[in-house]
Design a protein around this motif. Structure first.
Motif, PDB file in Angstrom:
ATOM      1  N   ILE A 218       0.729  -0.985  -0.012  1.00 35.38           N
ATOM      2  CA  ILE A 218       0.021   0.334  -0.603  1.00 35.38           C
ATOM      3  C   ILE A 218       0.804   0.850  -0.501  1.00 35.38           C
ATOM      4  N   PRO A 219       0.683   2.216  -0.777  1.00 33.79           N
ATOM      5  CA  PRO A 219       2.514   3.645  -0.629  1.00 33.79           C
ATOM      6  C   PRO A 219       0.994   3.908  -0.273  1.00 33.79           C
ATOM      7  N   ILE A 220       1.037   4.584   0.543  1.00 30.33           N
ATOM      8  CA  ILE A 220       0.754   5.703   2.283  1.00 30.33           C
ATOM      9  C   ILE A 220       1.309   6.476   2.048  1.00 30.33           C
ATOM     10  N   LEU A 221       2.597   6.735   1.687  1.00 33.46           N
ATOM     11  CA  LEU A 221       3.042   8.237   0.931  1.00 33.46           C
ATOM     12  C   LEU A 221       3.241   8.192   0.444  1.00 33.46           C
ATOM     13  N   THR A 222       2.799   8.317  -0.884  1.00 36.19           N
ATOM     14  CA  THR A 222       2.998   8.070  -2.370  1.00 36.19           C
ATOM     15  C   THR A 222       1.393   8.544  -2.902  1.00 36.19           C
ATOM     16  N   MET A 223       0.306   8.325  -2.245  1.00 35.25           N
ATOM     17  CA  MET A 223      -0.626   7.572  -2.813  1.00 35.25           C
ATOM     18  C   MET A 223      -1.727   9.021  -2.874  1.00 35.25           C
ATOM     19  N   LYS A 224      -1.687   8.935  -4.076  1.00 36.49           N
ATOM     20  CA  LYS A 224      -3.180  10.251  -5.114  1.00 36.49           C
ATOM     21  C   LYS A 224      -4.407  10.072  -3.910  1.00 36.49           C
ATOM     22  N   LYS A 225      -4.372  11.420  -3.965  1.00 33.92           N
ATOM     23  CA  LYS A 225      -5.893  11.506  -2.883  1.00 33.92           C
ATOM     24  C   LYS A 225      -7.058  10.592  -3.399  1.00 33.92           C
ATOM     25  N   ASP A 226      -7.250  10.864  -4.649  1.00 31.56           N
ATOM     26  CA  ASP A 226      -8.742   9.864  -5.401  1.00 31.56           C
ATOM     27  C   ASP A 226      -8.161   8.408  -5.498  1.00 31.56           C
ATOM     28  N   GLU A 227      -6.735   7.661  -5.195  1.00 36.30           N
ATOM     29  CA  GLU A 227      -6.879   6.606  -4.253  1.00 36.30           C
ATOM     30  C   GLU A 227      -7.149   6.534  -3.178  1.00 36.30           C
ATOM     31  N   ARG A 228      -6.532   7.489  -2.510  1.00 37.80           N
ATOM     32  CA  ARG A 228      -7.144   7.042  -0.936  1.00 37.80           C
ATOM     33  C   ARG A 228      -8.686   6.586  -0.555  1.00 37.80           C
ATOM     34  N   ALA A 229      -9.534   6.563  -1.305  1.00 42.16           N
ATOM     35  CA  ALA A 229     -11.162   6.132  -1.102  1.00 42.16           C
ATOM     36  C   ALA A 229     -10.982   4.621  -1.084  1.00 42.16           C
ATOM     37  N   PHE A 230      -9.552   3.848  -1.488  1.00 41.65           N
ATOM     38  CA  PHE A 230      -9.914   2.457  -1.998  1.00 41.65           C
ATOM     39  C   PHE A 230      -9.144   2.071  -0.513  1.00 41.65           C
ATOM     40  N   LEU A 231      -9.080   2.645  -0.255  1.00 46.25           N
ATOM     41  CA  LEU A 231      -7.897   2.456   1.544  1.00 46.25           C
ATOM     42  C   LEU A 231      -9.399   2.429   2.282  1.00 46.25           C
ATOM     43  N   GLU A 232      -9.360   1.282   3.466  1.00 49.54           N
ATOM     44  CA  GLU A 232     -10.501   0.847   4.700  1.00 49.54           C
ATOM     45  C   GLU A 232     -10.170   0.232   5.662  1.00 49.54           C
ATOM     46  N   PRO A 233     -10.190   0.295   6.718  1.00 52.30           N
ATOM     47  CA  PRO A 233      -9.820  -0.400   7.856  1.00 52.30           C
ATOM     48  C   PRO A 233     -10.030  -1.578   7.692  1.00 52.30           C
ATOM     49  N   SER A 234      -9.341  -2.209   8.935  1.00 54.37           N
ATOM     50  CA  SER A 234      -9.740  -3.215   9.414  1.00 54.37           C
ATOM     51  C   SER A 234     -11.026  -3.586  10.366  1.00 54.37           C
ATOM     52  N   ASN A 235     -11.140  -2.726  11.077  1.00 54.36           N
ATOM     53  CA  ASN A 235     -11.799  -2.000  12.181  1.00 54.36           C
ATOM     54  C   ASN A 235     -12.959  -1.414  11.601  1.00 54.36           C
ATOM     55  N   ASP A 236     -12.921  -0.178  12.519  1.00 53.99           N
ATOM     56  CA  ASP A 236     -14.597   0.480  12.624  1.00 53.99           C
ATOM     57  C   ASP A 236     -14.346   1.945  11.475  1.00 53.99           C
TER      58      ASP A 236
END
Length: 241
Positions: A46-64
């Motif tokens: 997961i390229p968390i440090l370079t992730m584009k803003k739009d791609e952040r929508a595809f990153l979801e938590p395992s908890n709540d």
């Protein structure tokens, strides 16, 4: 000590899985990927440090929820602290613009245009921050040594940049480690570190610890940094709270 904390945090973060683009994936942090000690991460995870803003929508938590604690103007606060001054308990750009007619955004642009340009002069900003004092205090023959005892080879022109960036990154690591201890026996865990913020994979049963966690993150060895907080079901649509 800071390397040990960084190693423990990155090993645990790298072992965690979150949903990214509908698949369970890990990130891949490295403690030694940059000269200043800032964390880096490879694109294979997961390229968390370079992730584009739009791609952040595809990153979801395992908890709540994701919970992010973000230092307000971390590098400026570090420079202020290393200059020997106390931290203002408000947005730092509002603080510096108080006696001007500038907007916050114009003040922010003016500040960062001046900050890392050794030739730039600004009597207003130099009344708040002493760049020369900080550079001279931590400058050695062929590099700089930060308050966390990191030695970084560099020329004089980039000295202030490296001192402030490296120290700010290590402050974030040190404060995140305190949160690791706070949530040690909880489902809530640290899942990502950016350069001046921490993202928690937050479980709803730990909501009673939210304000305590925010307070702890801001209580640094260099004074109380103002902390912004936000929550969200994905990493793009975060709401400030």
């Amino acid at each position: 000590d800071i390397l040990k904390k960084a190693h423990i945090l990155t090993e645990e973060m790298n072992a965690r899985e979150n949903i990214y683009k509908s698949e369970l994936k890990n990130t891949n942090y490295s403690v030694f990927g940059t000269r200043t000690g800032r964390l880096s991460n490879k694109q294979s995870g997961i390229p968390i440090l370079t992730m584009k803003k739009d791609e952040r929508a595809f990153l979801e938590p395992s908890n709540d929820l994701f919970v992010e604690f973000d230092f307000n103007a971390a590098e400026l606060r570090t420079l202020l602290a290393l200059s020997g001054n106390e931290q203002p308990g408000m947005d730092i750009h509002e603080w510096t613009r108080a006696k001007t007619e500038l907007s916050r955004e114009d003040m922010k642009k003016r500040t960062f245009a001046w900050l890392y340009n050794p030739e730039a002069r600004d009597s207003l900003l130099e009344g708040f921050y002493d760049r020369d004092l900080v550079k001279d205090k931590y400058r050695y023959k062929d590099g700089v040594q930060t308050p966390f005892s990191r030695f970084i080879e560099t020329d004089e022109r980039r000295s202030l940049n490296y001192i402030v960036q490296s120290t700010s990154s290590d402050i974030c690591i040190e404060q995140a480690y305190k949160l690791r201890e706070l949530f040690k026996d909880c489902r809530t865990k640290i899942c990502y570190l950016l350069h001046d913020s921490v993202i928690l994979d937050y479980a709803k049963e730990d909501r009673g610890k939210f304000l305590e966690a925010k307070r702890i993150f801001g209580e640094t060895r260099f004074g109380n940094y103002v902390v912004n907080s936000s929550i969200g079901k994905n990493f793009r649509d975060m709401k400030e709270v």
